[in-house]
Design a protein around this motif. Structure first.
Motif, PDB file in Angstrom:
ATOM      1  N   ARG A 144       1.030  -1.202   0.148  1.00  0.00           N
ATOM      2  CA  ARG A 144       0.168   0.047   0.304  1.00  0.00           C
ATOM      3  C   ARG A 144       1.197   1.588   0.077  1.00  0.00           C
ATOM      4  O   ARG A 144       0.828   2.454  -0.170  1.00  0.00           O
ATOM      5  CB  ARG A 144      -1.142   0.284   0.629  1.00  0.00           C
ATOM      6  N   PHE A 145       2.232   0.770   1.073  1.00  0.00           N
ATOM      7  CA  PHE A 145       3.140   2.815   0.274  1.00  0.00           C
ATOM      8  C   PHE A 145       4.017   2.731  -0.458  1.00  0.00           C
ATOM      9  O   PHE A 145       3.542   3.811  -0.875  1.00  0.00           O
ATOM     10  CB  PHE A 145       3.679   2.012   1.844  1.00  0.00           C
ATOM     11  N   GLY A 146       3.774   1.783  -1.458  1.00  0.00           N
ATOM     12  CA  GLY A 146       4.622   1.545  -2.309  1.00  0.00           C
ATOM     13  C   GLY A 146       3.526   2.510  -3.801  1.00  0.00           C
ATOM     14  O   GLY A 146       3.868   3.076  -4.636  1.00  0.00           O
ATOM     15  N   ALA A 147       2.218   1.396  -3.759  1.00  0.00           N
ATOM     16  CA  ALA A 147       0.883   2.481  -4.244  1.00  0.00           C
ATOM     17  C   ALA A 147       0.702   4.255  -3.675  1.00  0.00           C
ATOM     18  O   ALA A 147       1.417   4.296  -5.074  1.00  0.00           O
ATOM     19  CB  ALA A 147      -0.114   1.148  -4.436  1.00  0.00           C
ATOM     20  N   ALA A 148       0.839   3.974  -2.478  1.00  0.00           N
ATOM     21  CA  ALA A 148       0.976   5.766  -2.465  1.00  0.00           C
ATOM     22  C   ALA A 148       1.535   6.735  -2.735  1.00  0.00           C
ATOM     23  O   ALA A 148       1.774   7.668  -3.774  1.00  0.00           O
ATOM     24  CB  ALA A 148       0.343   5.707  -1.235  1.00  0.00           C
ATOM     25  N   LEU A 149       2.893   5.815  -3.049  1.00  0.00           N
ATOM     26  CA  LEU A 149       3.675   6.609  -3.789  1.00  0.00           C
ATOM     27  C   LEU A 149       3.747   6.808  -5.200  1.00  0.00           C
ATOM     28  O   LEU A 149       4.030   7.441  -5.522  1.00  0.00           O
ATOM     29  CB  LEU A 149       5.306   5.606  -3.597  1.00  0.00           C
ATOM     30  N   LEU A 150       3.847   6.234  -5.739  1.00  0.00           N
ATOM     31  CA  LEU A 150       3.063   6.206  -7.305  1.00  0.00           C
ATOM     32  C   LEU A 150       2.092   6.836  -7.310  1.00  0.00           C
ATOM     33  O   LEU A 150       2.406   7.590  -8.460  1.00  0.00           O
ATOM     34  CB  LEU A 150       2.891   4.602  -8.122  1.00  0.00           C
ATOM     35  N   ASP A 151       0.945   6.620  -6.731  1.00  0.00           N
ATOM     36  CA  ASP A 151      -0.264   7.505  -6.910  1.00  0.00           C
ATOM     37  C   ASP A 151       0.122   9.483  -6.536  1.00  0.00           C
ATOM     38  O   ASP A 151      -0.648   9.859  -7.445  1.00  0.00           O
ATOM     39  CB  ASP A 151      -0.950   6.883  -5.859  1.00  0.00           C
ATOM     40  N   ASN A 152       1.020  10.044  -5.375  1.00  0.00           N
ATOM     41  CA  ASN A 152       0.823  10.679  -5.181  1.00  0.00           C
ATOM     42  C   ASN A 152       1.853  11.562  -6.356  1.00  0.00           C
ATOM     43  O   ASN A 152       2.317  12.960  -6.821  1.00  0.00           O
ATOM     44  CB  ASN A 152       1.212  10.783  -3.839  1.00  0.00           C
ATOM     45  N   LEU A 153       3.009  10.897  -7.086  1.00  0.00           N
ATOM     46  CA  LEU A 153       3.637  10.748  -7.953  1.00  0.00           C
ATOM     47  C   LEU A 153       3.026  11.497  -9.334  1.00  0.00           C
ATOM     48  O   LEU A 153       3.147  12.538  -9.863  1.00  0.00           O
ATOM     49  CB  LEU A 153       4.720   9.971  -8.250  1.00  0.00           C
ATOM     50  N   ILE A 154       1.926  10.788  -9.287  1.00  0.00           N
ATOM     51  CA  ILE A 154       0.958  10.821 -10.493  1.00  0.00           C
ATOM     52  C   ILE A 154       0.461  12.003 -10.815  1.00  0.00           C
ATOM     53  O   ILE A 154       0.918  12.828 -11.559  1.00  0.00           O
ATOM     54  CB  ILE A 154       0.211   9.779 -10.986  1.00  0.00           C
ATOM     55  N   VAL A 155       0.042  12.244  -8.860  1.00  0.00           N
ATOM     56  CA  VAL A 155      -1.012  13.828  -8.949  1.00  0.00           C
ATOM     57  C   VAL A 155       0.471  14.814  -8.930  1.00  0.00           C
ATOM     58  O   VAL A 155      -0.048  15.533  -9.676  1.00  0.00           O
ATOM     59  CB  VAL A 155      -1.345  13.478  -7.001  1.00  0.00           C
ATOM     60  N   GLY A 156       1.368  14.633  -8.801  1.00  0.00           N
ATOM     61  CA  GLY A 156       2.414  16.087  -8.569  1.00  0.00           C
ATOM     62  C   GLY A 156       2.320  16.351  -9.368  1.00  0.00           C
ATOM     63  O   GLY A 156       3.262  17.049  -9.325  1.00  0.00           O
ATOM     64  N   VAL A 157       3.137  14.970 -10.279  1.00  0.00           N
ATOM     65  CA  VAL A 157       3.683  15.545 -11.830  1.00  0.00           C
ATOM     66  C   VAL A 157       2.523  15.730 -12.757  1.00  0.00           C
ATOM     67  O   VAL A 157       2.685  17.570 -13.042  1.00  0.00           O
ATOM     68  CB  VAL A 157       4.100  14.290 -12.368  1.00  0.00           C
ATOM     69  N   PHE A 158       1.694  16.241 -12.477  1.00  0.00           N
ATOM     70  CA  PHE A 158       0.189  16.783 -13.561  1.00  0.00           C
ATOM     71  C   PHE A 158       0.002  17.510 -12.339  1.00  0.00           C
ATOM     72  O   PHE A 158       0.167  19.190 -13.428  1.00  0.00           O
ATOM     73  CB  PHE A 158      -1.286  15.421 -12.750  1.00  0.00           C
ATOM     74  N   VAL A 159       0.203  18.071 -11.769  1.00  0.00           N
ATOM     75  CA  VAL A 159      -0.436  19.059 -10.783  1.00  0.00           C
ATOM     76  C   VAL A 159       1.010  19.963 -11.462  1.00  0.00           C
ATOM     77  O   VAL A 159       0.884  21.138 -11.803  1.00  0.00           O
ATOM     78  CB  VAL A 159      -0.032  19.051  -9.624  1.00  0.00           C
ATOM     79  N   ALA A 160       2.351  19.453 -11.083  1.00  0.00           N
ATOM     80  CA  ALA A 160       3.141  21.156 -11.760  1.00  0.00           C
ATOM     81  C   ALA A 160       3.671  21.044 -12.858  1.00  0.00           C
ATOM     82  O   ALA A 160       3.576  22.273 -13.545  1.00  0.00           O
ATOM     83  CB  ALA A 160       4.209  19.885 -11.430  1.00  0.00           C
ATOM     84  N   LEU A 161       2.916  20.019 -14.066  1.00  0.00           N
ATOM     85  CA  LEU A 161       3.397  20.646 -15.744  1.00  0.00           C
ATOM     86  C   LEU A 161       2.144  21.759 -15.602  1.00  0.00           C
ATOM     87  O   LEU A 161       2.116  22.466 -16.284  1.00  0.00           O
ATOM     88  CB  LEU A 161       2.521  19.438 -16.141  1.00  0.00           C
ATOM     89  N   ALA A 162       0.836  21.407 -14.591  1.00  0.00           N
ATOM     90  CA  ALA A 162      -0.892  21.935 -15.041  1.00  0.00           C
ATOM     91  C   ALA A 162      -0.071  23.409 -14.416  1.00  0.00           C
ATOM     92  O   ALA A 162      -0.640  24.547 -15.390  1.00  0.00           O
ATOM     93  CB  ALA A 162      -1.466  21.653 -14.567  1.00  0.00           C
ATOM     94  N   LEU A 163       0.314  24.059 -13.517  1.00  0.00           N
ATOM     95  CA  LEU A 163       1.104  24.970 -13.319  1.00  0.00           C
ATOM     96  C   LEU A 163       2.496  25.364 -13.593  1.00  0.00           C
ATOM     97  O   LEU A 163       1.698  27.122 -13.908  1.00  0.00           O
ATOM     98  CB  LEU A 163       1.426  24.779 -11.266  1.00  0.00           C
ATOM     99  N   VAL A 164       2.645  24.928 -14.327  1.00  0.00           N
ATOM    100  CA  VAL A 164       3.854  25.679 -15.241  1.00  0.00           C
ATOM    101  C   VAL A 164       3.056  26.196 -16.037  1.00  0.00           C
ATOM    102  O   VAL A 164       3.788  27.124 -16.734  1.00  0.00           O
ATOM    103  CB  VAL A 164       5.118  24.559 -15.661  1.00  0.00           C
TER     104      VAL A 164
END
Length: 269
Positions: free
Chosen positions: A105-125
């Motif tokens: 579950r920890f590994g899955a959470a890392l991937l999920d949050n990475l996906i959200v983080g990358v998407f938000v970062a690109l959208a903000l830029v």
């Protein structure tokens, strides 16, 4: 060889081979009122009407009613989450259900949050460039973007047909209702996401309690009335790789950054 689809509650699952359907009937993962469909049919027909043609008789005792049906090798542990609660010890003894452990579950959470983080970062830029407004750490709207993106990502996907975000899907995990082990709705998925914030704010105790609870539930699982189950066997090597990379990359980058600062200090003397 013909391939079959099982229809339950308006949702079609498959394709499965004949041996998978027969095994499902024997284990109770296929219910008597489920519909069976093959290509070319206008609509599905009840399992009980065609089971004799598949070489098996209808079960003589009430089934365990498990869902969703996961295709796998014959004789292997099915790892299928049930759609109705039965005794937990009986489920585990039969190998019909596996609750996801802490590290996967920890590994899955890392991937999920990475996906959200990358998407938000690109959208903000992109938004910053289009609006001509610099990104500042003190700005409120980037934080709001992270908040709402995270909410929509987890609430939408965990209440969707796959019952999981892309991180959990990588490890074949599903978020299901704890009472009946069926798909949850958007509102409950929202409550679960808000519960994650509480699990985090309480010094991560909401997460750290998860390995010690009977069905491996975190605090936000109790709040939302959910469990996380293993649909099919996942790769333990992938779990290790994700966790190592998650911790290793920041350490390496930090070391390189520190070495660069030290080099600049030496060069300036």
């Amino acid at each position: 060889m013909a391939q079959y689809w099982v229809i339950r509650g308006g949702e079609r699952r498959g394709p499965y081979e004949e041996s998978d359907v027969l095994e499902g009937v024997e284990l109770g993962t296929v219910r008597p009122n489920d519909l069976l469909w093959v290509e070319g049919m206008r609509e599905g027909v009840p399992i009980t009407e065609v089971i004799a043609n598949l070489g098996a008789a209808p079960p003589s005792r009430p089934p365990l009613t498990l869902e969703p049906l996961a295709r796998g090798a014959r004789g292997a542990s099915p790892y299928r989450p049930p759609s109705a609660r039965v005794d937990d010890l009986a489920e585990l003894a039969l190998g019909n259900i596996t609750y996801a452990g802490f590290w996967v579950r920890f590994g899955a959470a890392l991937l999920d949050n990475l996906i959200v983080g990358v998407f938000v970062a690109l959208a903000l830029v992109i938004a910053s460039r289009l609006a001509g407004v610099p990104l500042l750490d003190g700005e409120l709207w980037p934080n709001l973007a992270v908040f709402f993106a995270g909410w929509l990502y987890f609430a939408t996907l965990e209440s969707g047909p796959r019952c999981a975000g892309y991180g959990k899907r990588a490890f074949h995990l599903q978020v299901l209702g704890a009472a009946d082990l069926t798909r949850i709705g958007f509102l409950r998925a929202t409550v679960r996401w808000l519960g994650r914030l509480l699990s985090t704010f309480l010094l991560l105790i909401g997460y750290l309690m998860q390995p010690f609870t009977p069905r491996k539930r975190a605090l936000h699982d109790y709040i939302a009335g959910t469990v996380v189950v293993v649909q099919v066997r996942y790769s333990r090597r992938l779990v290790v790789a994700v966790i190592v990379l998650a911790f290793g990359i920041p350490v390496v980058l930090g070391a390189l950054f520190g070495a660069g600062i030290a080099a600049l200090g030496t060069a300036g003397r």
